[in-house]
Design a protein around this motif. Structure first.
Motif, short mmCIF file in Angstrom:
data_model
loop_
_atom_site.label_atom_id
_atom_site.label_comp_id
_atom_site.label_asym_id
_atom_site.label_seq_id
_atom_site.Cartn_x
_atom_site.Cartn_y
_atom_site.Cartn_z
N UNK A 289 0.78 -1.07 -0.04
CA UNK A 289 0.11 -0.05 0.00
C UNK A 289 0.95 1.04 0.11
N UNK A 290 1.89 1.27 0.84
CA UNK A 290 2.71 2.50 0.81
C UNK A 290 3.44 2.94 -0.46
N UNK A 291 3.84 1.53 -1.12
CA UNK A 291 4.66 1.84 -2.15
C UNK A 291 3.76 2.34 -3.59
N UNK A 292 2.56 1.57 -3.48
CA UNK A 292 1.96 1.55 -4.97
C UNK A 292 0.72 2.47 -4.83
N UNK A 293 0.27 2.68 -3.33
CA UNK A 293 -1.29 3.16 -3.37
C UNK A 293 -1.17 4.51 -2.86
N UNK A 294 -0.35 4.84 -1.87
CA UNK A 294 -0.12 6.31 -1.37
C UNK A 294 0.51 7.16 -2.39
N UNK A 295 1.35 6.93 -3.42
CA UNK A 295 1.46 8.03 -4.48
C UNK A 295 0.22 8.13 -5.46
N UNK A 296 -0.73 7.42 -5.37
CA UNK A 296 -1.71 7.73 -6.18
C UNK A 296 -2.74 9.08 -5.66
N UNK A 297 -2.37 9.32 -4.49
CA UNK A 297 -2.81 10.38 -3.93
C UNK A 297 -2.60 11.87 -4.50
N UNK A 298 -1.44 11.62 -5.18
CA UNK A 298 -0.64 12.92 -5.45
C UNK A 298 -1.74 13.78 -6.58
N UNK A 299 -2.26 13.37 -7.61
CA UNK A 299 -3.24 14.07 -8.36
C UNK A 299 -4.30 14.76 -7.35
N UNK A 300 -4.88 14.13 -6.49
CA UNK A 300 -5.90 14.77 -5.59
C UNK A 300 -5.31 15.61 -4.84
N UNK A 301 -4.00 15.58 -4.26
CA UNK A 301 -3.45 16.72 -3.45
C UNK A 301 -3.23 17.92 -4.22
N UNK A 302 -2.89 17.46 -5.49
CA UNK A 302 -2.87 19.06 -6.53
C UNK A 302 -3.90 19.45 -7.07
N UNK A 303 -4.97 18.69 -7.06
CA UNK A 303 -6.32 19.18 -7.36
C UNK A 303 -6.86 19.98 -6.38
N UNK A 304 -6.55 19.54 -4.94
CA UNK A 304 -7.44 20.05 -3.98
C UNK A 304 -7.17 21.82 -3.84
N UNK A 305 -6.07 22.13 -4.21
CA UNK A 305 -5.86 23.87 -4.06
C UNK A 305 -6.60 24.30 -5.37
N UNK A 306 -6.82 23.81 -6.25
CA UNK A 306 -7.78 24.69 -7.11
C UNK A 306 -9.18 24.67 -7.08
N UNK A 307 -9.61 24.27 -5.92
CA UNK A 307 -10.96 24.69 -5.42
C UNK A 307 -10.96 26.30 -5.32
N UNK A 308 -9.62 26.93 -5.19
CA UNK A 308 -9.93 28.36 -4.90
C UNK A 308 -10.28 29.05 -6.24
N UNK A 309 -10.06 28.47 -7.35
CA UNK A 309 -10.50 29.17 -8.46
C UNK A 309 -12.11 29.03 -8.78
N UNK A 310 -12.67 28.24 -7.82
CA UNK A 310 -14.36 28.44 -8.05
C UNK A 310 -14.80 29.67 -7.44
#
Length: 379
Positions: A289-310
């Motif tokens: 999980x740590x090696x293959x799944x946790x990195x998959x959260x990166x797109x979400x983490x980069x997309x969350x700040x874009x809530x500011x453009x709403x």
């Protein structure tokens, strides 16, 4: 013109991210390196072992910090763009906010691949090499780890106790217990000192007695001077390969073997893989999980700040949106790292945990679709 704007935005993201990542990693590495001094001082290792072991832990620090630094970098840079009215330039040039969101998703895929490379290959390999320095090295600075009025058991199978140690390195009132094949050996001495004789470490003892218990037969002899050889004695430091040091291919193969998953790729017998045992089953799954799944959260983490453009800073709800955005990113980081505690032994029971990055990303992306596309069509 739009390409230049995106290029500037990307450079700002990258510059802030790299500066924040390496500066924070360096600070943590320095504090960690200080703790690693125990390997050299208390464990009697060489300076080269300490230096190599410390340096090889740097990739692990970077991989652990990337999700945190990445979110805060995007959040900070995007917030500064909004506060300085630089985002208005994008909208004035007719840039679609949907394309703006797709841009960060595109960038996140490259960072996702980098994180995969770190967690799956570079970090396990560097951790294994760091451990190999301990496995292949021996105790050298014997005099450094002996502390007065303490039972020093750094050397495997040997316990040394001394009441006092002077500035010249002489030890007084020594007690030494050494495990032998079929018993043990106990030595008492009034005085002793470590020396190198023909490149062999020796503890020279004066005025003492040795008692040997071998197959329940006790023998003893007194001596005025005796040499206690320390050649080829190893440290008690754990030198076996740990789960986090295993190759990713071995981790995947072990999960397939333990859970009897039908797969031709990576299929191997369980006894052919080191640490692939039933008691270690849950640790293997967590490491996957740590090696293959946790990195998959990166797109979400980069997309969350874009809530500011709403919204925009002129609107009353912007401060509230800013707080919600920060808390959402912070919660995502905690969730991605903390949910590993809920992983079970049965692989099928962890499916929801394994697809949680995809669920979170789709949920967030649907918010943007609704706000930027569907809601505009209604208007």
């Amino acid at each position: 013109m739009k390409k230049l704007l995106y290029r500037k935005l990307f450079k700002d993201y990258l510059l802030f991210f790299l500066i924040a990542l390496f500066s924070s990693s360096l600070i943590i590495w320095v504090f960690q390196a200080v703790n690693f001094l125990d390997i050299m001082v208390e464990d009697g290792r060489e300076y080269t072992v300490y230096i190599n072991y410390s340096l090889l832990n740097f990739p692990k620090i970077i991989s652990r910090l990337i999700p945190f630094v990445l979110f805060f970098s995007v959040f900070y840079v995007l917030l500064q763009y909004e506060l300085k009215n630089e985002l208005i330039i994008f909208w004035n040039f007719g840039e679609d906010k949907k394309k703006f969101v797709n841009f960060i998703i595109f960038v996140s895929t490259f960072l996702l691949l980098i994180q995969f490379l770190l967690t799956s290959f570079i970090v396990p390999n560097s951790q294994n090499k760091a451990r190999s320095f301990l496995r292949d090295s021996s105790v050298n600075f014997f005099g450094s780890f002996i502390k007065p009025k303490r039972f020093n058991d750094t050397i495997d199978g040997v316990t040394i106790y001394t009441e006092n140690k002077d500035k010249d390195g002489y030890l007084y009132n020594l007690y030494i217990k050494k495990d032998i094949d079929k018993g043990f050996e106990i030595t008492y001495a009034k005085k002793g000192i470590f020396k190198q004789i023909s490149n062999v470490p020796v503890l020279i003892l004066y005025n003492g007695e040795t008692i040997i218990n071998n197959v329940n037969q006790i023998t003893n002899f007194n001596f005025s001077k005796s040499d206690f050889l320390l050649k080829n004695l190893q440290s008690n430091t754990i030198t076996t390969t740990k789960t986090q040091e295993m190759k990713t291919m071995d981790i995947i193969s072990c999960v397939i073997a333990i859970n009897n998953i039908k797969a031709n790729l990576f299929k191997r017998k369980q006894d052919e893989i080191q640490n692939c045992t039933s008691p270690n089953r849950i640790n293997i799954t967590k490491e996957l999980y740590k090696r293959l799944i946790v990195p998959l959260y990166i797109p979400t983490l980069m997309l969350v700040p874009y809530l500011l453009i709403l919204s925009s800073k002129e609107k009353l709800n912007f401060k509230k949106l800013k707080l919600i955005t920060f808390l959402a990113g912070f919660f995502t980081i905690i969730f991605s790292e903390g949910i590993v505690r809920f992983i079970n032994k049965e692989f099928t029971e962890n499916i929801v945990i394994f697809i949680s990055p995809l669920i979170s990303f789709l949920f967030l992306y649907l918010i943007f679709v609704y706000k930027l596309i569907y809601k505009n069509k209604i208007k």
